[in-house]
Design a protein around this motif. Structure first.
Motif, PDB file in Angstrom:
ATOM      1  N   CYS A   1      36.953  49.693  60.210  1.00  0.00           N
ATOM      2  CA  CYS A   1      37.446  48.809  59.333  1.00  0.00           C
ATOM      3  C   CYS A   1      38.732  48.238  59.102  1.00  0.00           C
ATOM      4  CB  CYS A   1      37.688  49.703  57.924  1.00  0.00           C
ATOM      5  SG  CYS A   1      39.045  51.006  58.039  1.00  0.00           S
ATOM      6  N   GLY A   2      39.248  48.289  60.020  1.00  0.00           N
ATOM      7  CA  GLY A   2      41.070  47.530  60.431  1.00  0.00           C
ATOM      8  C   GLY A   2      41.791  48.298  59.219  1.00  0.00           C
ATOM      9  N   LEU A   3      41.341  49.172  58.203  1.00  0.00           N
ATOM     10  CA  LEU A   3      42.872  49.997  57.279  1.00  0.00           C
ATOM     11  C   LEU A   3      43.869  50.519  58.097  1.00  0.00           C
ATOM     12  CD1 LEU A   3      40.700  51.120  54.208  1.00  0.00           C
ATOM     13  CD2 LEU A   3      41.813  48.978  54.518  1.00  0.00           C
ATOM     14  N   CYS A   4      43.666  51.533  58.758  1.00  0.00           N
ATOM     15  CA  CYS A   4      44.417  51.823  59.204  1.00  0.00           C
ATOM     16  C   CYS A   4      45.772  50.401  60.656  1.00  0.00           C
ATOM     17  CB  CYS A   4      44.935  52.579  60.572  1.00  0.00           C
ATOM     18  SG  CYS A   4      43.075  51.512  62.017  1.00  0.00           S
TER      19      CYS A   4
ATOM     20  N   ALA B   1      54.286  49.008  62.202  1.00  0.00           N
ATOM     21  CA  ALA B   1      54.919  48.376  63.269  1.00  0.00           C
ATOM     22  C   ALA B   1      54.412  47.884  63.801  1.00  0.00           C
ATOM     23  CB  ALA B   1      54.974  49.516  64.360  1.00  0.00           C
ATOM     24  N   GLU B   2      52.552  48.018  63.294  1.00  0.00           N
ATOM     25  CA  GLU B   2      51.772  46.953  64.175  1.00  0.00           C
ATOM     26  C   GLU B   2      51.424  46.903  65.786  1.00  0.00           C
ATOM     27  OE1 GLU B   2      52.554  42.205  63.664  1.00  0.00           O
ATOM     28  OE2 GLU B   2      53.086  42.415  61.302  1.00  0.00           O
ATOM     29  N   ALA B   3      51.134  48.551  65.595  1.00  0.00           N
ATOM     30  CA  ALA B   3      50.956  48.521  66.984  1.00  0.00           C
ATOM     31  C   ALA B   3      49.639  48.967  67.132  1.00  0.00           C
ATOM     32  CB  ALA B   3      51.524  50.042  66.906  1.00  0.00           C
ATOM     33  N   ILE B   4      48.386  48.647  66.242  1.00  0.00           N
ATOM     34  CA  ILE B   4      46.986  48.886  66.776  1.00  0.00           C
ATOM     35  C   ILE B   4      46.516  47.438  66.479  1.00  0.00           C
ATOM     36  CG2 ILE B   4      45.290  50.209  65.295  1.00  0.00           C
ATOM     37  CD1 ILE B   4      46.995  52.239  64.122  1.00  0.00           C
ATOM     38  N   THR B   5      45.404  47.340  67.391  1.00  0.00           N
ATOM     39  CA  THR B   5      44.539  46.729  67.543  1.00  0.00           C
ATOM     40  C   THR B   5      43.072  46.948  67.934  1.00  0.00           C
ATOM     41  OG1 THR B   5      44.963  46.011  69.504  1.00  0.00           O
ATOM     42  CG2 THR B   5      45.936  45.032  68.670  1.00  0.00           C
TER      43      THR B   5
ATOM     44  N   TYR C   1      39.781  49.705  70.731  1.00  0.00           N
ATOM     45  CA  TYR C   1      40.854  50.555  69.435  1.00  0.00           C
ATOM     46  C   TYR C   1      41.672  50.637  70.632  1.00  0.00           C
ATOM     47  CZ  TYR C   1      42.428  52.647  65.583  1.00  0.00           C
ATOM     48  OH  TYR C   1      43.347  53.411  64.930  1.00  0.00           O
ATOM     49  N   GLU C   2      43.064  50.229  69.888  1.00  0.00           N
ATOM     50  CA  GLU C   2      44.412  50.166  71.359  1.00  0.00           C
ATOM     51  C   GLU C   2      45.256  50.970  70.003  1.00  0.00           C
ATOM     52  OE1 GLU C   2      43.459  47.196  75.119  1.00  0.00           O
ATOM     53  OE2 GLU C   2      45.673  46.910  73.523  1.00  0.00           O
TER      54      GLU C   2
ATOM     55  N   GLU D   1      46.622  57.345  58.739  1.00  0.00           N
ATOM     56  CA  GLU D   1      46.486  59.008  58.976  1.00  0.00           C
ATOM     57  C   GLU D   1      46.103  58.658  57.175  1.00  0.00           C
ATOM     58  OE1 GLU D   1      47.741  62.208  60.573  1.00  0.00           O
ATOM     59  OE2 GLU D   1      47.344  63.162  59.022  1.00  0.00           O
ATOM     60  N   GLU D   2      46.606  58.173  57.049  1.00  0.00           N
ATOM     61  CA  GLU D   2      46.933  58.169  55.547  1.00  0.00           C
ATOM     62  C   GLU D   2      45.849  57.297  54.623  1.00  0.00           C
ATOM     63  OE1 GLU D   2      48.442  59.934  53.114  1.00  0.00           O
ATOM     64  OE2 GLU D   2      49.469  61.279  54.908  1.00  0.00           O
ATOM     65  N   ALA D   3      46.217  55.986  55.624  1.00  0.00           N
ATOM     66  CA  ALA D   3      45.232  54.835  55.589  1.00  0.00           C
ATOM     67  C   ALA D   3      44.029  54.719  55.442  1.00  0.00           C
ATOM     68  CB  ALA D   3      45.659  53.713  55.848  1.00  0.00           C
ATOM     69  N   CYS D   4      43.250  55.581  56.367  1.00  0.00           N
ATOM     70  CA  CYS D   4      41.989  55.714  57.221  1.00  0.00           C
ATOM     71  C   CYS D   4      40.843  56.308  55.613  1.00  0.00           C
ATOM     72  CB  CYS D   4      41.802  56.728  58.472  1.00  0.00           C
ATOM     73  SG  CYS D   4      40.632  56.645  59.288  1.00  0.00           S
TER      74      CYS D   4
END
Ligand code: SF4
Ligand code: SF4
Length: 179
Positions: A77-80, A86-90, A113-114, A127-130
């Motif tokens: 969903c991309g919420l994380c 830090a824009e660490a997740i793609t 998922y990186e 974790e909070e956003a998921c």
């Protein structure tokens, strides 16, 4: 140079007393502090043989979770990624195909998922956003690496083993996890 000279300031210092010039009292005081620590419990630990207890709020390496049936929880969903400061997740989303219901919980899943661990500040906001309980931060460290690329963790590094097909690996991963 002129400007520096104008800013120069003279700092006056009190002359040392006789006792200060002797140095001995301060040496004795310092040694007394040193010796007093000999009889205290040593705070050092023999890492890695000995491991320190983690704080209950410690946040370590991420784990991508599965549901009770071993299917991937993440729905891409991309919420994380949006929550990550830090824009660490793609990630890249993909559609679940007929016959893949045993692999992915929802119609959409993360084909890629990186997380870039060099960017991550382990804040736990992902974790909070998921909304799917699909990601959590465990009690393990990201191991050292020699290249920047080695700190980019892909889905294979993050996904917890399937408890139905790899029960031992799953138990080991859960043992290191705070869930
Ligand atoms: S812990 Fe924080 S910085 Fe690291 S990936 Fe999650 S949201 Fe981003
Ligand atoms: S880990 Fe959670 S928040 Fe992130 S994409 Fe997957 S389901 Fe969405």
């Amino acid at each position: 140079m002129q400007a520096l000279t104008n800013r120069a300031k003279e700092v006056s210092r009190e002359p040392m007393t006789f006792m200060e010039r002797l140095y001995l009292p301060n040496i004795v005081k310092g040694m007394a502090i040193t010796f007093s620590h000999i009889f205290k419990k040593q705070p050092t630990i023999q890492y890695p043989e000995q491991k320190r207890e983690f704080s209950p709020v410690f946040r370590g390496l991420h784990v991508l979770n599965r549901d009770a049936e071993g299917r991937e929880n993440c729905t891409a969903c991309g919420l994380c990624a949006v929550a990550c400061p830090a824009e660490a997740i793609t990630m890249e989303a993909a559609e679940r195909m007929p016959g893949e219901e045993h692999l992915y919980r929802e119609e959409k899943y993360a084909a890629k998922y990186e997380i870039n661990m060099l960017r991550c500040i382990f804040c736990g906001l992902c974790e909070e956003a998921c909304p799917k309980d699909a990601i959590y931060l465990s009690e393990t460290f990201a191991p050292a690496n020699f290249t920047r690329k080695g700190f980019i963790y892909g889905k294979n590094d993050l996904l917890i083993p399937n408890k139905n097909t790899a029960p031992e690996e799953y138990a080991a991963a859960r043992g290191a996890a705070r869930v």
